[in-house]
Design an enzyme around this catalytic site. Structure first.
Site, PDB file in Angstrom:
ATOM      1  N   SER A  42      57.471  90.875 -19.369  1.00 39.91           N
ATOM      2  CA  SER A  42      56.861  92.296 -19.534  1.00 39.91           C
ATOM      3  C   SER A  42      55.476  92.165 -19.078  1.00 39.91           C
ATOM      4  CB  SER A  42      56.805  92.652 -21.136  1.00 39.91           C
ATOM      5  OG  SER A  42      56.088  91.718 -22.089  1.00 39.91           O
ATOM      6  N   LYS A 119      50.550  91.759 -25.275  1.00 38.98           N
ATOM      7  CA  LYS A 119      50.208  92.751 -24.055  1.00 38.98           C
ATOM      8  C   LYS A 119      48.668  92.945 -23.903  1.00 38.98           C
ATOM      9  CE  LYS A 119      54.319  94.177 -24.872  1.00 38.98           C
ATOM     10  NZ  LYS A 119      55.697  94.273 -23.671  1.00 38.98           N
TER      11      LYS A 119
END
Length: 278
Positions: A42, A119
């Site tokens: 991701s 993230k």
């Protein structure tokens, strides 16, 4: 008798040494740095599956989330940070708290599952965040984007889970070249980083997210292959992340392996050792 006494003392001293070593390692991991292994794609290409890094816990201070989780499925071990430090949860505060900056790559606890996520910090408290036609908009101003060619990787199982990458150039057979569009995104505070795009998805056009006080908005750099704050928690996403759920900032990759195990030395990525994370 003397030999038995010496032998017994040696065993006791060995046990004490192991206990002390574990205590020191536990304190070090709790207060300073936590190891983190990248399990998914991701955050490509900033972080690749198999990158190993240490999370700087001192960057944002300490909360219940700073306590380590110990999860070893093979041996049935599942000790969560909340099991150890749950008494400190609540109030959304931190001890020696430091403010994260937009663009930081952050490890945090998922607000619902409690699992660790990594993230990029996109939205600060009070920000309005939206994505339109794949372009990130912060407080009604589109971020600066610059085309930067394509990201290439080989279509093969990646990491211990054997995950296969998604490709912009359609279905690719094993051993083929998987391509993604690459751009340089520059945030309002001047932080620039690479992002990848695979194609048009539902997350390329969103409504406006207003970040609540004491919370943050995160997105993956591999924009079309990231479960992040664009998806609400009720739909299995990350949603807004409370301040107290931040674990630390990822600053540098220490080691990287492209194989199913870090022991497969022929899969080590020598060019990523001690690489700074931007």
């Amino acid at each position: 008798m003397a030999e038995k006494t010496k032998s017994g003392n040696a065993i006791v001293e060995t046990i004490k040494t192991i206990v002390y070593a574990l205590l020191i390692a536990g304190v070090f991991r709790t207060l300073f740095f936590q190891p983190f292994w990248i399990p998914s794609g991701s955050m490509k290409e900033t972080l690749l599956i198999g990158d190993f890094l240490f999370v700087n816990k001192m960057a944002y201070g300490y909360s219940y989330a700073s306590c380590p989780s110990v999860i070893i499925p093979r041996f049935g071990v599942d000790i969560d940070a909340e099991d150890i430090c749950g008494f400190a949860k609540g109030g959304n505060t931190r001890l020696f708290g430091g403010e994260p900056e937009r663009g930081d790559v952050v490890v945090f606890r998922h607000p619902v599952t409690g699992r660790d996520f990594i993230k990029r910090l996109i939205g600060l408290p009070g920000d309005r965040i939206q994505v339109t036609n794949g372009v990130l908009i912060i407080n009604d101003v589109p971020v600066e984007l610059q085309d930067d060619g394509v990201f290439e990787e080989i279509m093969d199982p990646q990491g211990p889970q054997g995950l296969r990458p998604r490709c912009e150039n359609g279905p690719v057979g094993d051993g083929g070249v998987c391509l993604k569009e690459r751009q340089i995104e520059t945030l309002p505070n001047g932080v620039s980083h690479e992002i990848l795009n695979i194609g048009n998805t539902s997350l390329d056009n969103t409504g406006v997210y207003t970040v609540p006080e004491g919370h943050f908005f995160f997105m993956g750099d591999n924009r079309d292959n990231s479960t992040d704050s664009r998806v609400p928690q009720t739909a299995g996403g990350v949603g807004f992340v409370p301040y107290e759920n931040l674990i630390g900032r990822a600053d540098r990759i220490m080691f990287s392996s492209a194989g199913r195990s870090m022991l497969y030395f022929w899969t080590w990525r020598g060019d990523r050792f001690f690489k700074r994370i931007d």
